[in-house]
Write a protein that holds these residues in place. Structure first.
Motif, PDB file in Angstrom:
ATOM      1  N   ASP A  15       0.820  -1.208   0.000  1.00  0.00           N
ATOM      2  CA  ASP A  15       0.000   0.000   0.000  1.00  0.00           C
ATOM      3  C   ASP A  15       0.859   1.265   0.000  1.00  0.00           C
ATOM      4  OD1 ASP A  15      -2.333  -1.453  -0.079  1.00  0.00           O
ATOM      5  OD2 ASP A  15      -2.653  -1.372   2.094  1.00  0.00           O
ATOM      6  N   ALA A  16       1.949   1.258   0.741  1.00  0.00           N
ATOM      7  CA  ALA A  16       2.815   2.443   0.795  1.00  0.00           C
ATOM      8  C   ALA A  16       3.413   2.740  -0.579  1.00  0.00           C
ATOM      9  CB  ALA A  16       3.919   2.259   1.835  1.00  0.00           C
ATOM     10  N   THR A  17       3.743   1.706  -1.331  1.00  0.00           N
ATOM     11  CA  THR A  17       4.284   1.887  -2.685  1.00  0.00           C
ATOM     12  C   THR A  17       3.204   2.434  -3.610  1.00  0.00           C
ATOM     13  OG1 THR A  17       5.835   0.064  -2.344  1.00  0.00           O
ATOM     14  CG2 THR A  17       5.416   0.719  -4.622  1.00  0.00           C
ATOM     15  N   ARG A  18       1.992   1.927  -3.481  1.00  0.00           N
ATOM     16  CA  ARG A  18       0.883   2.438  -4.296  1.00  0.00           C
ATOM     17  C   ARG A  18       0.636   3.921  -4.024  1.00  0.00           C
ATOM     18  NH1 ARG A  18      -3.456  -2.402  -3.505  1.00  0.00           N
ATOM     19  NH2 ARG A  18      -2.245  -3.952  -4.616  1.00  0.00           N
ATOM     20  N   ARG A  19       0.647   4.282  -2.737  1.00  0.00           N
ATOM     21  CA  ARG A  19       0.397   5.685  -2.389  1.00  0.00           C
ATOM     22  C   ARG A  19       1.519   6.576  -2.930  1.00  0.00           C
ATOM     23  NH1 ARG A  19      -1.515   3.091   2.336  1.00  0.00           N
ATOM     24  NH2 ARG A  19       0.484   3.336   3.395  1.00  0.00           N
ATOM     25  N   ALA A  20       2.753   6.132  -2.794  1.00  0.00           N
ATOM     26  CA  ALA A  20       3.882   6.930  -3.297  1.00  0.00           C
ATOM     27  C   ALA A  20       3.823   7.060  -4.814  1.00  0.00           C
ATOM     28  CB  ALA A  20       5.206   6.307  -2.847  1.00  0.00           C
ATOM     29  N   SER A  21       3.464   5.994  -5.500  1.00  0.00           N
ATOM     30  CA  SER A  21       3.376   6.018  -6.962  1.00  0.00           C
ATOM     31  C   SER A  21       2.240   6.911  -7.442  1.00  0.00           C
ATOM     32  CB  SER A  21       3.166   4.595  -7.495  1.00  0.00           C
ATOM     33  OG  SER A  21       4.264   3.787  -7.160  1.00  0.00           O
TER      34      SER A  21
ATOM     35  N   ASP B 238      -0.362   4.385 -11.819  1.00  0.00           N
ATOM     36  CA  ASP B 238      -1.301   3.406 -11.286  1.00  0.00           C
ATOM     37  C   ASP B 238      -0.645   2.036 -11.378  1.00  0.00           C
ATOM     38  OD1 ASP B 238      -3.320   1.667 -10.662  1.00  0.00           O
ATOM     39  OD2 ASP B 238      -4.713   2.393 -12.194  1.00  0.00           O
ATOM     40  N   ILE B 239      -0.265   1.499 -10.241  1.00  0.00           N
ATOM     41  CA  ILE B 239       0.418   0.200 -10.213  1.00  0.00           C
ATOM     42  C   ILE B 239      -0.451  -0.879  -9.570  1.00  0.00           C
ATOM     43  CG2 ILE B 239       2.714   1.236 -10.295  1.00  0.00           C
ATOM     44  CD1 ILE B 239       2.918   0.669  -7.257  1.00  0.00           C
ATOM     45  N   ASP B 240      -1.741  -0.628  -9.466  1.00  0.00           N
ATOM     46  CA  ASP B 240      -2.639  -1.578  -8.803  1.00  0.00           C
ATOM     47  C   ASP B 240      -2.626  -2.962  -9.457  1.00  0.00           C
ATOM     48  OD1 ASP B 240      -3.333   0.319  -6.960  1.00  0.00           O
ATOM     49  OD2 ASP B 240      -5.279   0.790  -7.879  1.00  0.00           O
ATOM     50  N   ASP B 241      -2.474  -3.026 -10.761  1.00  0.00           N
ATOM     51  CA  ASP B 241      -2.483  -4.316 -11.451  1.00  0.00           C
ATOM     52  C   ASP B 241      -1.103  -4.965 -11.545  1.00  0.00           C
ATOM     53  OD1 ASP B 241      -5.223  -4.152 -11.875  1.00  0.00           O
ATOM     54  OD2 ASP B 241      -4.988  -3.143 -13.806  1.00  0.00           O
ATOM     55  N   HIS B 242      -0.079  -4.274 -11.087  1.00  0.00           N
ATOM     56  CA  HIS B 242       1.287  -4.825 -11.149  1.00  0.00           C
ATOM     57  C   HIS B 242       1.412  -6.024 -10.211  1.00  0.00           C
ATOM     58  CE1 HIS B 242       5.617  -4.938 -11.652  1.00  0.00           C
ATOM     59  NE2 HIS B 242       5.719  -5.037 -10.336  1.00  0.00           N
ATOM     60  N   ARG B 243       2.137  -7.026 -10.652  1.00  0.00           N
ATOM     61  CA  ARG B 243       2.449  -8.182  -9.814  1.00  0.00           C
ATOM     62  C   ARG B 243       3.945  -8.458  -9.945  1.00  0.00           C
ATOM     63  NH1 ARG B 243      -1.546  -6.596  -8.562  1.00  0.00           N
ATOM     64  NH2 ARG B 243      -3.562  -7.592  -8.312  1.00  0.00           N
TER      65      ARG B 243
ATOM     66  N   ARG C 150       9.052  -0.385   4.991  1.00  0.00           N
ATOM     67  CA  ARG C 150       9.389   0.850   5.680  1.00  0.00           C
ATOM     68  C   ARG C 150       8.231   1.845   5.591  1.00  0.00           C
ATOM     69  NH1 ARG C 150      15.396   2.021   3.880  1.00  0.00           N
ATOM     70  NH2 ARG C 150      15.324   3.473   5.607  1.00  0.00           N
ATOM     71  N   SER C 151       8.416   2.998   6.172  1.00  0.00           N
ATOM     72  CA  SER C 151       7.350   3.995   6.309  1.00  0.00           C
ATOM     73  C   SER C 151       6.928   4.599   4.971  1.00  0.00           C
ATOM     74  CB  SER C 151       7.811   5.116   7.237  1.00  0.00           C
ATOM     75  OG  SER C 151       8.822   5.883   6.597  1.00  0.00           O
ATOM     76  N   ASP C 152       5.761   5.243   4.973  1.00  0.00           N
ATOM     77  CA  ASP C 152       5.296   5.981   3.798  1.00  0.00           C
ATOM     78  C   ASP C 152       6.323   7.045   3.409  1.00  0.00           C
ATOM     79  OD1 ASP C 152       2.958   4.485   3.911  1.00  0.00           O
ATOM     80  OD2 ASP C 152       1.673   6.230   3.625  1.00  0.00           O
ATOM     81  N   ARG C 153       6.905   7.682   4.391  1.00  0.00           N
ATOM     82  CA  ARG C 153       7.900   8.732   4.124  1.00  0.00           C
ATOM     83  C   ARG C 153       9.074   8.179   3.305  1.00  0.00           C
ATOM     84  NH1 ARG C 153      11.846   9.764   7.736  1.00  0.00           N
ATOM     85  NH2 ARG C 153      13.224  11.388   7.044  1.00  0.00           N
ATOM     86  N   VAL C 154       9.548   6.993   3.659  1.00  0.00           N
ATOM     87  CA  VAL C 154      10.652   6.370   2.917  1.00  0.00           C
ATOM     88  C   VAL C 154      10.191   6.013   1.506  1.00  0.00           C
ATOM     89  CG1 VAL C 154      12.209   4.380   2.805  1.00  0.00           C
ATOM     90  CG2 VAL C 154      11.821   5.544   4.995  1.00  0.00           C
ATOM     91  N   HIS C 155       8.994   5.474   1.383  1.00  0.00           N
ATOM     92  CA  HIS C 155       8.455   5.158   0.050  1.00  0.00           C
ATOM     93  C   HIS C 155       8.362   6.416  -0.814  1.00  0.00           C
ATOM     94  CE1 HIS C 155       7.381   1.214   1.623  1.00  0.00           C
ATOM     95  NE2 HIS C 155       7.163   0.850   0.377  1.00  0.00           N
ATOM     96  N   ARG C 156       7.904   7.517  -0.231  1.00  0.00           N
ATOM     97  CA  ARG C 156       7.803   8.778  -0.989  1.00  0.00           C
ATOM     98  C   ARG C 156       9.178   9.261  -1.420  1.00  0.00           C
ATOM     99  NH1 ARG C 156       4.036  10.000   3.124  1.00  0.00           N
ATOM    100  NH2 ARG C 156       5.587  11.329   4.141  1.00  0.00           N
ATOM    101  N   ARG C 157      10.150   9.171  -0.520  1.00  0.00           N
ATOM    102  CA  ARG C 157      11.509   9.620  -0.848  1.00  0.00           C
ATOM    103  C   ARG C 157      12.103   8.772  -1.972  1.00  0.00           C
ATOM    104  NH1 ARG C 157      16.066   7.581   0.466  1.00  0.00           N
ATOM    105  NH2 ARG C 157      15.333   6.465   2.302  1.00  0.00           N
ATOM    106  N   VAL C 158      11.946   7.462  -1.873  1.00  0.00           N
ATOM    107  CA  VAL C 158      12.490   6.570  -2.904  1.00  0.00           C
ATOM    108  C   VAL C 158      11.762   6.786  -4.226  1.00  0.00           C
ATOM    109  CG1 VAL C 158      12.788   4.150  -3.576  1.00  0.00           C
ATOM    110  CG2 VAL C 158      13.368   4.887  -1.246  1.00  0.00           C
ATOM    111  N   ALA C 159      10.457   6.939  -4.187  1.00  0.00           N
ATOM    112  CA  ALA C 159       9.700   7.194  -5.425  1.00  0.00           C
ATOM    113  C   ALA C 159      10.177   8.483  -6.083  1.00  0.00           C
ATOM    114  CB  ALA C 159       8.203   7.259  -5.134  1.00  0.00           C
TER     115      ALA C 159
END
Length: 158
Positions: A21-27, A33-38, A127-136
Motif C-alpha cells: 500500500d505504501a508503494t501504491r500511495r507513493a506512486s 497506477d500500479i494496482d495491477d502490477h504483480r 518501511r514507512s510511507d515517508r521512505v516510500h515517498r523519498r524513494v519514489a
C-alpha cells in the motif's frame, strides 16, 4: 517524448505479489497506477531477452551477472546509468539505443558493480510511507533524467 523501448519489471524476491500500500500511495503522487502490477522473479531468460537491465543496487547487478555472466555490458544500476549518461553526448536521433548503451559501457570503470554503494537506491519495502515517498521521488527523478538522455534532449555536461 517517444522512445523505441519496451519496459518490464522483475526482482529477486516475491513472485505474484501486489505492491505494498505504501508503494501504491507513493506512486499515485506521480500519477502512476500500479494496482495491477504483480511481482515476478527474474531469471536467465528475462536477462537474455533484455537489451538493457536496470537494477537498483550493486548487489542486484551482481545477482544478474550470476544468472547471465555476459550481461555485464548491458546491466547498470539506475544511478550509474544516469551518471554515465550525463558524462557522454546524448543519444543522437539516428543512434540505436544499443549503440548508445555501448558508449555508456565504454565509460565505465572496471568492475563497476563492486563499488561501495554509491550506486544503490534504498529498498523501501516494509518501511514507512515517508521512505516510500523519498524513494519514489528519487527513482522518478532519475528516470526523467535517463529519458532525456536517451531522447537526446539535453545539453552535454562536459
Amino acid at each position: 517524448m517517444e522512445l523505441p523501448v519496451r519496459v518490464s519489471s522483475a526482482g529477486f524476491v516475491l513472485d505474484g505479489e501486489s505492491p505494498p500500500d505504501a508503494t501504491r500511495r507513493a506512486s499515485a503522487r506521480y500519477d502512476l497506477d500500479i494496482d495491477d502490477h504483480r511481482s515476478r522473479i527474474i531469471d536467465a531468460d528475462l536477462v537474455e531477452g533484455a537489451d538493457l537491465v536496470v537494477v537498483m543496487t550493486n548487489q542486484h547487478a551482481r545477482q544478474v551477472l550470476a544468472l547471465v555472466p555476459h550481461a555485464g555490458p548491458r546491466t547498470f544500476t539506475l544511478k550509474e546509468l544516469v551518471r554515465l549518461a550525463a558524462d557522454i553526448e546524448p543519444r543522437g536521433d539516428d543512434e540505436e539505443p544499443s549503440a548508445w548503451l555501448g558508449r555508456l559501457h565504454e565509460h565505465r570503470p572496471p568492475s563497476p558493480h563492486l563499488g561501495n554503494g554509491d550506486n544503490d537506491i534504498d529498498d523501501p519495502f516494509g518501511r514507512s510511507d515517508r521512505v516510500h515517498r523519498r524513494v519514489a521521488a528519487e527513482v522518478v527523478g532519475l528516470v526523467d533524467q535517463l529519458l532525456e538522455s536517451m531522447a537526446g534532449q539535453r545539453e552535454p555536461t562536459r
